[in-house]
Enzyme design. Structure first.
Site, PDB file in Angstrom:
ATOM      1  N   ALA A 102      23.065  54.254  33.529  1.00 18.80           N
ATOM      2  CA  ALA A 102      21.891  54.056  32.670  1.00 18.80           C
ATOM      3  C   ALA A 102      22.356  53.432  31.374  1.00 18.80           C
ATOM      4  CB  ALA A 102      21.182  55.380  32.394  1.00 18.80           C
ATOM      5  N   ALA A 103      21.408  52.875  30.629  1.00 24.15           N
ATOM      6  CA  ALA A 103      21.735  52.302  29.327  1.00 24.15           C
ATOM      7  C   ALA A 103      21.869  53.413  28.288  1.00 24.15           C
ATOM      8  CB  ALA A 103      20.644  51.312  28.914  1.00 24.15           C
ATOM      9  N   ALA A 159      24.475  54.629  42.059  1.00 24.89           N
ATOM     10  CA  ALA A 159      24.248  53.223  41.743  1.00 24.89           C
ATOM     11  C   ALA A 159      24.661  53.004  40.297  1.00 24.89           C
ATOM     12  CB  ALA A 159      22.782  52.858  41.945  1.00 24.89           C
ATOM     13  N   GLY A 172      29.994  65.723  39.309  1.00 26.49           N
ATOM     14  CA  GLY A 172      31.250  66.283  38.832  1.00 26.49           C
ATOM     15  C   GLY A 172      31.512  67.668  39.387  1.00 26.49           C
ATOM     16  N   LEU A 189      12.226  61.482  46.336  1.00 29.27           N
ATOM     17  CA  LEU A 189      13.304  61.823  47.264  1.00 29.27           C
ATOM     18  C   LEU A 189      12.945  61.737  48.745  1.00 29.27           C
ATOM     19  CD1 LEU A 189      14.962  64.850  45.405  1.00 29.27           C
ATOM     20  CD2 LEU A 189      15.478  62.408  45.208  1.00 29.27           C
ATOM     21  N   PRO A 244      25.587  62.492  36.982  1.00 25.53           N
ATOM     22  CA  PRO A 244      27.025  62.679  36.796  1.00 25.53           C
ATOM     23  C   PRO A 244      27.468  64.130  36.687  1.00 25.53           C
ATOM     24  CG  PRO A 244      25.989  61.767  34.820  1.00 25.53           C
ATOM     25  CD  PRO A 244      24.983  61.696  35.900  1.00 25.53           C
ATOM     26  N   THR A 246      18.396  64.802  36.645  1.00 25.77           N
ATOM     27  CA  THR A 246      17.662  63.763  37.368  1.00 25.77           C
ATOM     28  C   THR A 246      16.191  64.134  37.500  1.00 25.77           C
ATOM     29  OG1 THR A 246      19.647  63.147  38.618  1.00 25.77           O
ATOM     30  CG2 THR A 246      17.516  62.506  39.554  1.00 25.77           C
ATOM     31  N   GLU A 280      23.368  63.298  78.276  1.00 31.00           N
ATOM     32  CA  GLU A 280      23.718  63.235  79.686  1.00 31.00           C
ATOM     33  C   GLU A 280      22.482  63.350  80.573  1.00 31.00           C
ATOM     34  OE1 GLU A 280      27.127  65.620  77.707  1.00 31.00           O
ATOM     35  OE2 GLU A 280      25.030  65.103  77.314  1.00 31.00           O
ATOM     36  N   ASP A 283      13.737  61.417  35.818  1.00 37.42           N
ATOM     37  CA  ASP A 283      13.128  60.469  36.760  1.00 37.42           C
ATOM     38  C   ASP A 283      11.933  61.008  37.524  1.00 37.42           C
ATOM     39  OD1 ASP A 283      15.170  58.766  36.003  1.00 37.42           O
ATOM     40  OD2 ASP A 283      16.432  59.252  37.731  1.00 37.42           O
TER      41      ASP A 283
END
Length: 357
Positions: free
Chosen positions: A165-166, A157, A295, A207, A291, A199, A56, A203
């Site tokens: 992941a594989a 993703a 979860g 971040l 995951p 993670t 405002e 990895d």
């Protein structure tokens, strides 16, 4: 009854408010548009940063004397208290505004009452115009005030068959550069980015926000229950952004910037983590963990939005996006309302909210 000019002005205010995403916390995002007595736009502004002028005030400064007798459209009820800045309700009164239209009432008990103050001063104050749109744009702050915890957006993703992941745990890159760039937008809009120890080990994530000019870096949070995943030299410990490591109360660590939390059946208490972040002024969390952590958040019932990036890829094996969430039968499934499905490069981005929200 709202006119077309009212709707247009409020919609512009909502768009303006969105410019403040990621830079106003612990304050809300707010936009304001002022029309003069003849209905012509004379001022506009948005809350740009915590501690700075409110929307405002920016709009009134631009409008000057032309605000007198005009209408102010604000996405959130004008504040009614003095904090780091003065009360906006009083600023509108002193500017000679004759009508104020605000979309959403302020649920903050310290700041609410602006509408009543305006009415007591003889100003016509109306609420509810485009309330759903304005609330969605300010949902993180509103959730934090109403529930006393940060708003949580879980992002993941995955392949089209739900693998992150594989089988050999390789995952770079499942999704496209376009999707990864879009994730940096989500980071830039969040107050904190949270990952788990899995993670961190797999990895060594950084971040921080990249590729977005002027972005305020979010707090990087690693949930490292036993204080074994984050080691000296980890990328999250650089000076690109602030970092907080969440460990168990009995964990041994010499790392700086540690918060100690009670253990849960598995890992740390999600409720305690969110409470600790909320006390630090964190109003929105981007959950990027794997995951197991996802979860735990689902089991705790604290997921407010899900954004999934699905790549046109099949793996057939490997970890799924979500691990044990305490759901044992189909009747307990957390069902979602899909609010958006769009192409991001070759991928599909799906946004959904829990029906129980």
């Amino acid at each position: 009854m709202a006119t077309a000019a009212d709707v247009d002005a409020m919609r512009r205010a909502i768009r303006l408010a969105a410019r403040g995403l990621g830079s106003t916390s612990p304050n809300p995002v707010v936009g304001c548009v002022i029309l003069d007595a003849s209905g012509q736009p004379v001022g506009a502004g948005y809350h740009q940063r915590a501690g700075g002028p409110h929307a405002e005030v920016h709009a009134l400064r631009e409008a000057g004397e032309r605000a007198r007798g005009g209408t102010a459209y604000v996405t959130l009820e004008p504040c009614n208290h003095t904090g780091r800045t003065g009360p906006c309700a009083q600023a509108l009164i002193e500017a000679g505004i004759s009508r104020v239209v605000y979309a959403v009432g302020d649920p903050n008990p310290q700041a609410t009452g602006g509408g009543d103050t305006l009415r007591a001063a003889g100003i016509k104050a109306e609420s509810g115009l485009l309330a759903d749109e304005a609330e969605e744009g300010n949902i993180a702050w509103l959730t934090s005030v109403r529930l006393g915890r940060p708003y949580v957006l879980w992002k993941y993703a995955a392949t089209l068959d739900g693998r992150i992941a594989a089988q050999d745990r390789s995952s770079r890159w499942i999704t496209s550069p376009e999707s990864r760039a879009d994730v940096h937008r989500l980071r830039a809009e969040a107050d904190a980015v949270v990952v788990g120890s899995g993670t961190a080990r797999a990895d060594d994530p950084h971040l921080a926000v990249r590729g977005i000019e002027g972005a305020v870096q979010p707090l990087r949070v690693v949930v490292d229950t036993d204080a074994t995943a984050v080691r000296p030299g980890a990328r999250v410990l650089d000076d690109a952004a602030p970092t907080l490591i969440a460990v168990a109360e009995d964990a041994e660590t010499e790392l700086p910037d540690v918060v100690r939390l009670p253990r849960a059946a598995q890992g740390l208490s999600v409720t305690a983590l969110l409470e600790a972040l909320h006390q630090r002024g964190i109003r929105s969390v981007l959950l990027e963990g794997g995951p197991t952590l996802a979860g735990a958040f689902v089991a705790a019932g604290v997921i407010d939005k899900v954004v999934g990036y699905l790549a046109p890829v099949l793996l057939g094996a490997g970890p799924a996006a979500l691990a044990d969430a305490g759901i044992t039968t189909i009747t307990e499934a957390l069902r979602l309302d899909v609010t958006e499905a769009v192409r991001i490069g070759p991928d599909l981005r799906i946004t959904a909210t829990p029906k129980e929200r």
